[in-house]
Design a protein around this motif. Structure first.
Motif, short mmCIF file in Angstrom:
data_model
loop_
_atom_site.label_atom_id
_atom_site.label_comp_id
_atom_site.label_asym_id
_atom_site.label_seq_id
_atom_site.Cartn_x
_atom_site.Cartn_y
_atom_site.Cartn_z
N TYR A 1 27.16 21.16 43.42
CA TYR A 1 27.99 20.57 42.17
C TYR A 1 27.43 21.35 40.98
O TYR A 1 26.15 21.33 40.46
CB TYR A 1 27.73 19.25 41.90
CG TYR A 1 28.09 18.42 40.81
CD1 TYR A 1 29.49 18.04 40.87
CD2 TYR A 1 27.45 18.06 39.69
CE1 TYR A 1 30.27 17.49 39.88
CE2 TYR A 1 28.11 17.46 38.72
CZ TYR A 1 29.60 17.24 38.76
OH TYR A 1 29.94 16.43 37.72
N GLN A 2 28.42 22.16 40.21
CA GLN A 2 27.94 23.01 39.31
C GLN A 2 28.20 22.32 37.93
O GLN A 2 29.14 21.53 37.75
CB GLN A 2 28.40 24.37 39.54
CG GLN A 2 29.95 24.42 38.81
CD GLN A 2 31.04 24.16 39.67
OE1 GLN A 2 30.73 23.43 40.77
NE2 GLN A 2 32.07 24.40 39.43
N GLY A 3 27.29 22.51 37.00
CA GLY A 3 27.46 22.45 35.59
C GLY A 3 28.87 22.88 34.90
O GLY A 3 29.71 23.74 35.33
N ALA A 4 29.36 22.30 33.90
CA ALA A 4 30.55 22.30 33.33
C ALA A 4 30.68 23.76 32.63
O ALA A 4 31.71 24.24 32.52
CB ALA A 4 31.01 21.33 32.32
N GLY A 5 29.77 24.53 32.52
CA GLY A 5 29.62 25.58 31.64
C GLY A 5 29.28 26.82 32.55
O GLY A 5 29.10 28.14 32.26
N ASP B 1 25.02 21.50 31.72
CA ASP B 1 26.17 22.45 31.94
C ASP B 1 25.87 23.79 32.43
O ASP B 1 26.53 24.39 33.06
CB ASP B 1 26.53 22.76 30.41
CG ASP B 1 27.56 21.36 29.95
OD1 ASP B 1 27.64 20.73 30.54
OD2 ASP B 1 27.72 21.68 28.72
N ASP B 2 24.70 24.57 32.31
CA ASP B 2 24.20 25.53 32.85
C ASP B 2 23.63 25.53 34.10
O ASP B 2 22.70 26.38 34.33
CB ASP B 2 23.45 26.32 31.74
CG ASP B 2 22.18 25.88 31.48
OD1 ASP B 2 21.79 24.63 31.90
OD2 ASP B 2 21.51 26.60 30.87
N GLU B 3 23.59 24.34 34.90
CA GLU B 3 22.83 24.14 36.12
C GLU B 3 23.51 24.02 37.34
O GLU B 3 24.87 23.51 37.13
CB GLU B 3 22.04 22.91 35.87
CG GLU B 3 20.79 23.17 34.75
CD GLU B 3 19.82 21.86 34.75
OE1 GLU B 3 18.68 22.06 34.13
OE2 GLU B 3 20.41 20.87 34.96
N LEU B 4 23.02 24.08 38.57
CA LEU B 4 23.67 23.94 39.71
C LEU B 4 22.80 22.97 40.77
O LEU B 4 21.69 23.36 40.90
CB LEU B 4 23.77 25.22 40.44
CG LEU B 4 24.12 25.27 41.90
CD1 LEU B 4 25.41 25.00 42.09
CD2 LEU B 4 23.94 26.37 42.79
N VAL C 1 17.80 20.64 44.85
CA VAL C 1 17.37 21.45 43.82
C VAL C 1 18.26 21.52 42.77
O VAL C 1 19.59 21.50 43.07
CB VAL C 1 17.10 22.91 44.50
CG1 VAL C 1 16.88 24.00 43.49
CG2 VAL C 1 16.22 22.88 45.65
N ILE C 2 17.69 21.67 41.53
CA ILE C 2 18.61 22.12 40.11
C ILE C 2 18.06 23.43 39.89
O ILE C 2 17.10 23.52 39.53
CB ILE C 2 18.56 20.89 39.27
CG1 ILE C 2 19.32 19.60 39.94
CG2 ILE C 2 19.40 21.42 38.00
CD1 ILE C 2 19.22 18.41 38.80
N LEU C 3 18.79 24.36 39.93
CA LEU C 3 18.44 25.41 39.22
C LEU C 3 19.01 25.94 38.04
O LEU C 3 20.19 25.57 37.76
CB LEU C 3 18.85 26.75 40.40
CG LEU C 3 18.35 26.75 41.77
CD1 LEU C 3 19.07 27.79 42.53
CD2 LEU C 3 16.90 26.90 41.66
N SER C 4 18.26 26.14 37.10
CA SER C 4 18.81 26.68 35.73
C SER C 4 19.61 28.01 35.62
O SER C 4 19.28 28.87 36.55
CB SER C 4 17.65 26.47 34.97
OG SER C 4 16.80 27.63 35.01
#
Length: 377
Positions: free
Chosen positions: A146-150, A197-200, A258-261
């Motif tokens: 699930y990816q952030g909007a940006g 927004d900039d995370e996965l 995991v949330i990767l920036s």
């Protein structure tokens, strides 16, 4: 209960560029979005084009449509079977044998993605550049993204056979599903709501045997036409139920999601670039971690997650591909090639090359053109 957060408007800097070119040569190295629409097109646009195709099979009363799409290219690489379930769940079944790696950049649309690999090297990636980072899944595991909007993400399918299923679930459908689960779904909703927004967000999980069997049954559907659409819809419901259940259980058991920036993604891309830049070096994990500005633990975990292979496996693949090029295109001797890709002893290189390709370096020069391309995995 709150629904999943709506997709916010993107800033001018983050907003995906609109596609400007028609499908053509780019489709030969892209995936189904590129093949159906154009480079940079959204999944929604690709399925809109699919719906308008006169060859599409439809069941309007059930909100179903779909058809098989040939993988574009100079040789037969297989098909993608693409089905829409009321434009809320987009199904993509891959039955392919790719002659070369295929990749495409995809704008954020708010989908919760479920990727299941049955055969072959499959990967899902993220990143802002042309060369995306990737995530590989080996059955009976699956990956959820699930990816952030940006954040733009990339789908990459390496060369070789691939038999896989992708389910792209719209945010509105997933919000209803989570709401129906009540308290059990709250943990999932909170996890996704926390994604910036900039995370996965991603998590890899193991499926139970009944779910694996349902995936196999969907991929091997004996039906055609409308009956196939109905069969796929039924199996997707079963697979999604099992997958969400596995997700809830894994979080309850303390599994590490995991949330990767965007910075993490940049560092992993830098690590990949350093490996590619000098195939003669065998950098240790600590050395590579220091070179890119992270720690060894994060490097190992994030690199494997994003690229689908360990640092060693990625380095080995690059060295073997370069070795094949030097043998076939440059006509270098086996000893010269061994030294060029970092082997001190020719015998060690020969053993590694044979293990990787299935034939000896001295036999590599028999490969030409598409035969070489087909044989490199």
């Amino acid at each position: 209960m709150d629904r999943l957060p709506p997709l916010p408007a993107l800033s001018a800097a983050a907003r995906p560029k609109q596609p400007t070119s028609e499908p053509g040569d780019d489709a030969r190295c892209g995936l189904f979005r590129t093949a159906l629409a154009q480079p940079g097109a959204s999944l929604t646009e690709a399925y809109r084009r699919l719906h308008d195709d006169p060859r599409c099979v439809r069941a309007p009363a059930m909100g179903l449509y779909g058809r098989s799409v040939e993988v574009p290219g100079d040789v037969d690489e297989g098909t993608w079977k693409m089905i829409s379930i009321r434009d809320e769940i987009f199904v993509a079944v891959s039955e392919c044998d790719h002659a070369c790696a295929r990749t495409e950049s995809v704008p954020p649309e708010g989908f919760v993605e479920f990727h299941y690999l049955v055969t072959g090297p499959a990967s899902v990636g993220v990143g802002g550049g042309q060369d995306g980072d990737s995530v590989q899944v080996g059955a009976p595991n699956f990956i959820l993204c699930y990816q952030g909007a940006g954040l733009r993400y990339q789908i990459t399918c390496p060369q070789g056979p691939r038999r896989a299923l992708g389910l792209y679930v719209s945010s509105r459908y997933f919000a209803r599903l989570i709401e129906a689960l009540g308290v059990e779904g709250e943990t999932i909703r909170a996890r996704l709501a926390a994604v910036k927004d900039d995370e996965l967000y991603n998590v890899q999980m193991r499926l139970a045997l009944d779910a694996v069997q349902a995936i196999e049954q969907l991929l091997a559907s004996p039906h055609e036409g409308v009956r196939d659409l109905l069969f796929v819809e039924a199996k997707c419901t079963e697979i999604l139920y099992a997958s969400v259940g596995a997700w809830i259980d894994s979080l309850r058991d303390g599994a590490q999601d995991v949330i990767l920036s965007s910075r993490d993604l940049m560092l992993m891309e830098r690590a990949r670039t350093l490996i590619d830049a000098d195939l003669q070096k065998n950098m240790t994990i600590p050395d590579l971690a220091r070179a890119v500005g992270t720690n060894a633990s994060k490097l190992k975990r994030a690199f494997k997650l994003l690229h689908g292979v360990t640092v060693f496996e990625y380095s080995l693949r690059g060295r073997m591909q370069e070795a094949l090029r030097l043998l076939v295109d440059e006509r270098q001797s086996v000893g010269q090639v061994a030294a060029a890709v970092g082997y001190q002893h020719q015998t060690s290189f020969t053993t590694s090359f044979r293990d990787f390709y299935g034939f000896a370096p001295k036999d590599a020069r028999q490969l030409r053109g598409s035969e070489r391309t087909r044989g490199t995995d």
